[in-house]
Design a protein around this motif. Sequence first.
Motif, PDB file in Angstrom:
ATOM      1  N   UNK A  12       0.506  -0.894   0.098  1.00 28.26           N
ATOM      2  CA  UNK A  12      -0.396  -0.097  -0.425  1.00 28.26           C
ATOM      3  C   UNK A  12       0.659   1.442   0.222  1.00 28.26           C
ATOM      4  N   UNK A  13       1.903   1.164   0.735  1.00 25.58           N
ATOM      5  CA  UNK A  13       3.313   2.220   0.364  1.00 25.58           C
ATOM      6  C   UNK A  13       3.773   2.703  -0.697  1.00 25.58           C
ATOM      7  N   UNK A  14       3.296   1.292  -1.164  1.00 27.18           N
ATOM      8  CA  UNK A  14       4.522   1.898  -2.823  1.00 27.18           C
ATOM      9  C   UNK A  14       3.815   2.791  -3.672  1.00 27.18           C
ATOM     10  N   UNK A  15       2.526   1.698  -2.949  1.00 25.60           N
ATOM     11  CA  UNK A  15       1.406   2.479  -4.346  1.00 25.60           C
ATOM     12  C   UNK A  15       1.368   4.350  -3.885  1.00 25.60           C
ATOM     13  N   UNK A  16       1.267   4.538  -2.969  1.00 28.92           N
ATOM     14  CA  UNK A  16       0.327   5.875  -2.615  1.00 28.92           C
ATOM     15  C   UNK A  16       2.345   6.220  -3.366  1.00 28.92           C
ATOM     16  N   UNK A  17       3.412   6.097  -2.850  1.00 30.40           N
ATOM     17  CA  UNK A  17       4.259   7.139  -3.141  1.00 30.40           C
ATOM     18  C   UNK A  17       4.134   6.897  -4.261  1.00 30.40           C
ATOM     19  N   UNK A  18       3.760   6.099  -5.576  1.00 31.07           N
ATOM     20  CA  UNK A  18       3.861   6.117  -7.121  1.00 31.07           C
ATOM     21  C   UNK A  18       2.927   6.925  -7.313  1.00 31.07           C
ATOM     22  N   UNK A  19       1.826   7.342  -6.724  1.00 24.96           N
ATOM     23  CA  UNK A  19       0.725   8.300  -7.165  1.00 24.96           C
ATOM     24  C   UNK A  19       1.402   9.561  -6.908  1.00 24.96           C
ATOM     25  N   UNK A  20       1.847   9.765  -5.317  1.00 24.85           N
ATOM     26  CA  UNK A  20       2.707  10.790  -5.017  1.00 24.85           C
ATOM     27  C   UNK A  20       3.205  11.457  -5.785  1.00 24.85           C
ATOM     28  N   UNK A  21       4.286  10.343  -6.945  1.00 27.65           N
ATOM     29  CA  UNK A  21       5.101  11.105  -7.882  1.00 27.65           C
ATOM     30  C   UNK A  21       4.805  11.472  -8.806  1.00 27.65           C
ATOM     31  N   UNK A  22       4.472  10.534 -10.012  1.00 21.61           N
ATOM     32  CA  UNK A  22       3.199  10.888 -10.246  1.00 21.61           C
ATOM     33  C   UNK A  22       2.576  12.447 -10.292  1.00 21.61           C
ATOM     34  N   UNK A  23       1.627  12.774  -9.418  1.00 21.47           N
ATOM     35  CA  UNK A  23       1.638  13.938  -9.284  1.00 21.47           C
ATOM     36  C   UNK A  23       2.268  15.501  -9.168  1.00 21.47           C
ATOM     37  N   UNK A  24       3.787  14.494  -8.543  1.00 21.63           N
ATOM     38  CA  UNK A  24       4.634  15.647  -8.399  1.00 21.63           C
ATOM     39  C   UNK A  24       5.212  15.987  -9.660  1.00 21.63           C
TER      40      UNK A  24
END
Length: 414
Positions: A12-24
């Motif tokens: 779950x953490x890796x999935x959220x980080x992937x979303x955050x980096x894409x948004x950034x």
Amino acid sequence: MPGPIHKLTDTKIEAELKKARTAAFKGKGKPILLGDGGGLTLQISRSGTASWLHRYMRHGKPVGLGLGPYPAVSLKAARKKAEEIRQQLAHGKDPLAEKRAQQAEEKLAATSTTTFDSCAATYITDHKAEWKSAKHAQQWTNTLAMYASPIIGDREIGSITTADLLRILKPIWLTKNETASRVRGRIEAVLDWATAHGMRTGENPARFRGHLEHLLARSTPEQRAEKHHLAMAHEKIPNFMVELSKQDGMSRWALEFLVLTACRTSEVLGAQWKEISADGALWIIPKERMKAGKEHRVPLAPRAQEILEKVKPFKKGDGVYIFPSGSEDKPLSNMALSMLLRRMAITGATVHGFRSTFRDWVGEKTTHDHRTAEAALAHKLPDRVAAAYARSDLYEKRLAMMKDWAAHCVAGVA
């Protein structure tokens, strides 16, 4: 008491980080907080980096305690740290205060091998700029090396105690009270500096008021009295100047100039041509070179002006100093004038003592007033109120006085 319900997984953490980096990457990043339960939180920044935070309440106020970056600190490690914090809270401890105390201990331990000598050397280097001369820094170095270093020089700065100070000061407290007082003050300054830099804790063992004053024997007024420089009797000055006129070298001119102006050794040896007025009748010493930190105007009697003309041919090109050392444009050394007196077999007198000779002559043989004489010596008035009103440097009166003094000094010189 059951433990917290864990809500996060590595996936779950890796999935959220992937979303955050894409948004950034698209310029749409925003802070995100992911709770694991029991106060453990993963905070994700706008740029997509993540770190652990444990959130809890202390005295009704929210507190956030950092546990390190993710993934350097894994989910498992973060949960273990969070559990330790919960245990501290259960026992009435403040985890943030505990962390800061531990960091302070670690910092102190890291610097505990710093010795007194190394701290003193750094202190002197840091403060050289605010001191008036290199000589002052050298005095600090010399006195600490002579009295402190043999006892505490290689000691850890944080381990120095009152007993160490007594070992340093007791042998010289009554016999060399002025020196001992300076040594104590300098050690106190170095230890204060070390405390400010987190290298030691607790009271300063070199503190005098309320501490060492109760442990060191009281010195008598005689023991505290300043040792005055030996001075030549003013009656002997004319004959001395005759003998001085027979000497060779730049030191001979510098010493005569010093006697005629009643200035300090450092002021004369550091004299520069740019400080002399166009007509050669006035010498203006800048405040940076004065003991009192105030500009000093020195009226030059005809004989003092003659000396300037005598040494001018020795000026090399754009030479700075009036009394240079050898072929280099450097001032004479501090010992040059003392060595000249020694070669002349002059005993019972010092270079600095000529100022006292001048002062005695004014008081005993002239009608020039006390304040004019003190102004000539660039002394501060002891009464601050009187000093506040004494705005004039009494130049005209001093000019007349210095001409009389020069006439007395060179009465026997051909």
